[in-house]
Motif scaffolding. Structure first.
Motif, short mmCIF file in Angstrom:
data_model
loop_
_atom_site.label_atom_id
_atom_site.label_comp_id
_atom_site.label_asym_id
_atom_site.label_seq_id
_atom_site.Cartn_x
_atom_site.Cartn_y
_atom_site.Cartn_z
N TRP A 169 18.48 8.67 -9.11
CA TRP A 169 17.77 9.22 -9.16
C TRP A 169 18.27 10.91 -9.77
O TRP A 169 19.46 10.76 -9.13
CB TRP A 169 17.13 9.36 -7.41
CG TRP A 169 16.32 8.65 -6.87
CD1 TRP A 169 16.25 7.44 -7.09
CD2 TRP A 169 14.68 8.98 -6.84
NE1 TRP A 169 15.40 6.99 -6.03
CE2 TRP A 169 14.55 7.56 -6.27
CE3 TRP A 169 14.20 9.96 -7.37
CZ2 TRP A 169 12.91 7.09 -5.77
CZ3 TRP A 169 12.81 9.84 -6.93
CH2 TRP A 169 12.44 8.37 -6.72
N MET A 197 13.30 14.00 -7.41
CA MET A 197 13.07 14.02 -6.17
C MET A 197 13.38 15.64 -6.45
O MET A 197 13.85 16.32 -7.83
CB MET A 197 14.09 13.90 -5.41
CG MET A 197 13.61 12.75 -4.75
SD MET A 197 14.84 12.38 -3.38
CE MET A 197 15.67 10.49 -3.28
N PHE A 247 4.67 13.76 -4.13
CA PHE A 247 4.48 13.43 -2.26
C PHE A 247 5.58 14.29 -1.94
O PHE A 247 7.08 13.91 -2.24
CB PHE A 247 5.02 11.33 -2.20
CG PHE A 247 4.77 11.59 -0.96
CD1 PHE A 247 3.52 11.16 0.35
CD2 PHE A 247 6.00 11.11 0.23
CE1 PHE A 247 3.18 11.09 0.92
CE2 PHE A 247 6.11 11.21 1.68
CZ PHE A 247 4.84 10.70 1.87
N MET A 284 8.67 7.86 2.28
CA MET A 284 9.12 8.28 0.37
C MET A 284 9.20 6.74 -0.03
O MET A 284 8.99 7.33 -1.57
CB MET A 284 10.51 8.78 0.96
CG MET A 284 10.40 10.29 1.49
SD MET A 284 11.96 10.41 1.93
CE MET A 284 13.45 10.50 0.39
N LYS A 285 9.75 5.39 0.70
CA LYS A 285 9.45 4.33 -0.27
C LYS A 285 8.66 4.23 -0.24
O LYS A 285 8.54 3.06 -1.44
CB LYS A 285 10.43 3.49 0.37
CG LYS A 285 12.08 3.69 0.42
CD LYS A 285 12.95 2.68 1.21
CE LYS A 285 14.21 2.70 1.36
NZ LYS A 285 15.08 1.76 2.57
N ASN A 333 5.95 6.28 -1.52
CA ASN A 333 5.80 6.78 -2.79
C ASN A 333 6.81 6.98 -3.64
O ASN A 333 7.12 8.30 -4.26
CB ASN A 333 4.74 7.93 -2.27
CG ASN A 333 3.78 8.03 -1.12
OD1 ASN A 333 2.94 7.80 -1.93
ND2 ASN A 333 4.03 7.97 0.05
N GLN A 334 7.90 6.61 -4.26
CA GLN A 334 8.72 6.57 -4.78
C GLN A 334 8.24 6.54 -6.31
O GLN A 334 8.96 6.49 -7.39
CB GLN A 334 10.27 5.70 -4.73
CG GLN A 334 9.61 4.34 -4.70
CD GLN A 334 11.34 3.70 -4.59
OE1 GLN A 334 12.41 4.07 -4.66
NE2 GLN A 334 10.70 2.65 -3.37
N LYS A 390 5.87 8.52 -7.38
CA LYS A 390 5.96 9.58 -7.17
C LYS A 390 6.84 10.57 -7.99
O LYS A 390 8.21 10.55 -6.99
CB LYS A 390 4.75 10.46 -6.50
CG LYS A 390 3.27 9.09 -6.69
CD LYS A 390 2.47 10.01 -5.18
CE LYS A 390 1.26 9.03 -4.72
NZ LYS A 390 1.59 7.70 -4.05
N LEU A 434 8.92 12.76 -5.38
CA LEU A 434 9.62 13.54 -3.59
C LEU A 434 9.44 14.95 -3.82
O LEU A 434 11.05 14.83 -4.63
CB LEU A 434 10.53 12.03 -3.36
CG LEU A 434 9.67 10.83 -4.06
CD1 LEU A 434 10.81 9.78 -2.93
CD2 LEU A 434 9.04 10.37 -2.95
#
Length: 316
Positions: free
Chosen positions: A145, A171, A191, A209-210, A212-213, A215, A217
């Motif tokens: 990430w 993120m 998100f 979160m998981k 929509n990962q 997108k 974050l």
């Protein structure tokens, strides 16, 4: 499946370093991490002391001049402190490999908006195919990430390549005020999750979160500036056990909060002096009565002109 992201060759024979010092404390590094023949051949074993329950294990990798400068005033690109070492250009490439090695064993990489503004093509992916393959074989995503940290999002360039490279998961960690600006400026699907305290970080929040990962974050903590303790707790709950911090200013802040574990400082034996940029120059310095110390865990050498130190921070 391997990514199509840019890769470059790393010749193990050319980059190999010799470990010239090892602290006995390394025997207490029991936490296994990803490894492969290339890491072992160039650097050797790499293990960590411990994983935390409330935040990721944090470390940084920086190259400095012998007098602690991280950039030239007339050419502020950070890598030049390594690359302009005329006596050991291969040592500079080893510095770059060590950064990639640490990226490859990390679940997330923290970068600053300032770096994005200075380097339009900057992405924190793994530039060595063997190391990317190592992640894939271990069941990890090929790219850690990429986590942008910003006080209020006013300095984030939303047209940066990082937002236009689908193979890089992104993120943003910012304040509540920053979240509102992100909503106005971002061009990607996103998100948002917000939390004021660690008690707000529920199983449902992490599950969202998981889900929509795919997108961008966006983490909102604190009011006008992020609450790093809450933000790092969210990252830990999300599954980021190891976090490489590539932004010197945020690294300095985490040291001030006693939340930085280790420093991988590489020393390019050239001298800069003057008013050139130093680590933490834009943050508050420590005083004579209150400052952290370090213990050297290991020293590697590529030549008489390039050295690679690993420090453990001591806060008591």
């Amino acid at each position: 499946m391997a990514t199509s992201l840019f890769k470059m060759p790393f010749d193990a024979d050319r980059l190999k370093v010799e470990r010239i010092y090892a602290s006995k404390d390394l025997e207490n590094c029991k936490v296994e991490t990803l490894s492969c023949d290339k890491i072992r051949n160039i650097y050797g074993d790499l293990k960590f002391f411990e994983l935390h329950e409330d935040r990721p294990c944090t470390y940084t990798s920086l190259v400095t001049s012998l007098d602690g400068r991280i950039a030239f005033t007339d050419a502020p690109q950070g890598p030049l402190i390594a690359k302009l070492n005329m006596y050991d250009p291969a040592g500079a490439d080893t510095d770059w490999f060590i950064l990639n090695m640490l990226r490859s064993v990390s679940d997330g990489v923290m970068l600053g908006a300032g770096t994005m503004n200075a380097e339009a093509d900057y992405t924190c992916h793994v530039f060595d195919q063997d190391l990317e393959d190592m992640r894939i074989q271990a069941g990890k995503p090929p790219v850690p990430w990429n986590i942008i940290t910003s006080l209020d999002a006013t300095d984030i360039p939303f047209d940066h390549v990082l937002f236009n490279t689908p193979e890089v998961p992104v993120m943003i960690s910012t304040s509540a005020a920053g979240v509102e600006l992100v909503k106005e400026k971002i061009k990607n699907d996103f998100f948002v999750v917000t939390a004021s305290t660690t008690e707000d970080v529920t199983d449902e929040l992490i599950a969202s979160m998981k889900a929509n990962q795919d997108k961008v974050l966006v983490l909102g903590t604190g009011s006008k500036m992020p609450d790093s303790r809450v933000a790092l707790y969210i990252l830990k709950r999300f599954g980021i056990d190891r976090l490489l911090v590539e932004t010197p200013s945020y690294m300095h802040y985490l040291v001030s909060q006693q939340m930085m574990d280790e420093l991988f400082f590489n020393y390019s034996c050239l001298y800069v002096g003057g008013q050139a940029l130093t680590i933490g120059k834009f943050g508050k310095e420590f005083g004579s009565q209150d400052h952290p110390h370090t213990k050297v865990l290991s020293i590697h050498s590529h030549s008489d002109h390039f050295f690679y130190f690993r420090h453990k921070l001591l806060y008591d």
